[in-house]
Enzyme design. Structure first.
Site, PDB file in Angstrom:
ATOM      1  N   GLY A 197     -25.274  38.169  11.684  1.00  0.00           N
ATOM      2  CA  GLY A 197     -25.796  39.111  12.869  1.00  0.00           C
ATOM      3  C   GLY A 197     -26.097  38.196  13.994  1.00  0.00           C
ATOM      4  N   VAL A 198     -26.276  38.757  15.020  1.00  0.00           N
ATOM      5  CA  VAL A 198     -26.743  38.165  16.196  1.00  0.00           C
ATOM      6  C   VAL A 198     -28.249  37.190  15.903  1.00  0.00           C
ATOM      7  CG1 VAL A 198     -27.720  40.229  17.324  1.00  0.00           C
ATOM      8  CG2 VAL A 198     -27.059  38.183  18.811  1.00  0.00           C
ATOM      9  N   ASP A 199     -28.749  37.803  15.564  1.00  0.00           N
ATOM     10  CA  ASP A 199     -30.302  37.601  15.203  1.00  0.00           C
ATOM     11  C   ASP A 199     -30.385  36.066  14.414  1.00  0.00           C
ATOM     12  OD1 ASP A 199     -31.415  39.598  16.490  1.00  0.00           O
ATOM     13  OD2 ASP A 199     -31.585  40.658  14.343  1.00  0.00           O
TER      14      ASP A 199
ATOM     15  N   LEU B 118     -25.662  34.377   2.266  1.00  0.00           N
ATOM     16  CA  LEU B 118     -25.599  34.917   0.598  1.00  0.00           C
ATOM     17  C   LEU B 118     -24.524  36.177   0.794  1.00  0.00           C
ATOM     18  CD1 LEU B 118     -29.350  35.294  -0.005  1.00  0.00           C
ATOM     19  CD2 LEU B 118     -27.789  33.282  -0.259  1.00  0.00           C
TER      20      LEU B 118
ATOM     21  N   CYS C 137     -35.106  42.706  -1.633  1.00  0.00           N
ATOM     22  CA  CYS C 137     -34.146  41.618  -1.241  1.00  0.00           C
ATOM     23  C   CYS C 137     -34.919  40.464  -0.403  1.00  0.00           C
ATOM     24  CB  CYS C 137     -33.083  42.272  -0.248  1.00  0.00           C
ATOM     25  SG  CYS C 137     -32.002  41.327   0.153  1.00  0.00           S
TER      26      CYS C 137
ATOM     27  N   CYS D 122     -27.613  47.737   3.183  1.00  0.00           N
ATOM     28  CA  CYS D 122     -26.344  47.035   3.230  1.00  0.00           C
ATOM     29  C   CYS D 122     -25.487  47.397   2.139  1.00  0.00           C
ATOM     30  CB  CYS D 122     -26.490  45.599   3.278  1.00  0.00           C
ATOM     31  SG  CYS D 122     -27.246  44.821   1.774  1.00  0.00           S
TER      32      CYS D 122
END
Length: 379
Positions: free
Chosen positions: A28-30, A50, A118, A215
């Site tokens: 993702g962008v972060d 992962l 997680c 997810c």
């Protein structure tokens, strides 16, 4: 302090080029912005992604993280910025440590928060150890939370952007882990600043949508995932009121959560009814008026305490707590039972408090996160 021991931007006493940073990259962008910016500063960056589940089945879901498309995006960022990138197969670990407990919690009538598990059991435990094996000096993530060094060592603080703050999902982070972790985005004012940072480095993911839902739960259909993990889990049963009177039928306790109003299919009543309790053993969904949802006392266990003095050093603590991620911290009194258990009294009753959710503690006079625990039964 020797001249060459000046702290770099990650708070370590050596030049960036001699500082190895493992960046947990979801695609993702972060996390991409974090990895790219650290690489541009000259750090020895190693990107790690992962693979948490069968990403082949998740390719069509745009909102899932760690899916096949996301692995590809993370790799592209690494190639563009010139640092190594590794994909680690954590499918079995993720299933055992997160998905199985998720299914068991729903079957027990709880409302689990698998993202916290997680972070606790996969990202900040197994991946962190992998980072140490790679001889990293620290591990950076794209989480919106701050790490600040106080008088007694590293502290966890809420993000500058209250709308993006992820402290609720990171309360299990330990003091030892905080020594090794870095959160470069925690001080940014908004998500727009993160996207601007990604654009500055020419990243293709700069305008990528944020991930949505859990997810491994396609389209938010929890029941379907649970039935796949636990065949037969969706057994039907009765919807009853608080006196036990049958009002209707349901298609499985796993399809309901505390506080739910929609989808009950019990019309013709004088007032709206909400799910106030789940009884998996009797296969009953118990409903009642909104007033029945109000909860003041919340038992909490598996506490991770991040205060400077032991939790049991006081008979009670006047703090603020969050009992769900979407609510702001609210005043409460925490009365320790042991180092890892306490009873939380909410000064203003909350509706829809459910076993399986987290109760996160905050200093009322600052942005500091003081830990938290798991809500384990209702009153």
């Amino acid at each position: 302090m020797p001249r060459d021991a000046t702290l770099n931007s990650l708070g370590l006493p050596k030049p960036p080029a001699q500082t190895r940073v493992v960046v947990a990259m979801s695609g993702g962008v972060d996390s991409s912005a974090v990895a790219a910016d650290l690489a541009s500063q000259g750090y020895d960056v190693v990107g790690v992604t992962l693979q948490l589940y069968d990403h082949g089945a998740a390719l069509a879901k745009k909102g899932a993280c760690c899916a096949g498309r996301d692995i590809h995006d993370a790799r592209r960022v690494a190639e563009a910025m010139g640092f190594p990138h590794y994909v680690l197969d954590y499918e079995n670990t993720f299933r055992d440590a997160v998905m199985e407990e998720f299914a068991e919690a729903y079957l027990a009538g709880a409302t689990p928060v698998p993202c916290i598990r997680c972070n606790e059991r996969v990202k900040f435990r197994d991946l962190l150890e992998t980072a140490r094996d790679l001889e990293a000096d620290c591990m950076a993530t794209g989480h919106y939370i701050r790490r600040e060094v106080g008088a007694h060592g590293p502290e966890l603080h809420r993000a500058a952007d209250v709308m993006r703050d992820q402290s609720y999902f990171l309360f299990t982070t330990t003091r030892e882990q905080l020594e090794f972790l870095r959160f470069p985005l925690g001080g940014l004012a908004s998500k727009a600043d993160t996207r601007a940072l990604a654009e500055r480095h020419g990243l293709a993911v700069a305008d990528k949508p944020d991930s949505q839902d859990i997810c491994f739960v396609p389209d938010g259909d929890y029941a379907r995932v649970i039935e796949k993990l636990r065949p037969g889990a969706g057994a039907p049963g009765d919807i009853v009121d608080q006196s036990g009177r049958v009002l209707g039928r349901h298609e499985g306790v796993i399809r309901y959560t505390i506080g739910q109003r929609r989808g009950l299919n019990i019309g013709g009543l004088a007032e709206p009814l909400y799910v106030v309790r789940l009884d998996p053993e009797a296969r009953q969904v118990v409903v009642g008026p909104r007033a029945a949802l109000a909860t003041r006392r919340v038992p909490v266990r598996e506490i991770n305490w991040l205060g400077d003095t032991p939790l049991t050093a006081r008979a009670e603590w006047e703090l603020e707590v969050r009992v769900r991620s979407t609510r702001p911290p609210a005043p409460a009194v925490i009365r320790p039972v042991s180092d890892t258990e306490a009873e939380v009294e909410l000064l203003t009753p909350e509706a829809g408090v459910s076993p399986g959710q987290a109760c996160v503690f905050y200093d009322p006079d600052s942005t500091r996160v003081l830990g938290g625990g798991w809500i384990w039964r209702g009153h």
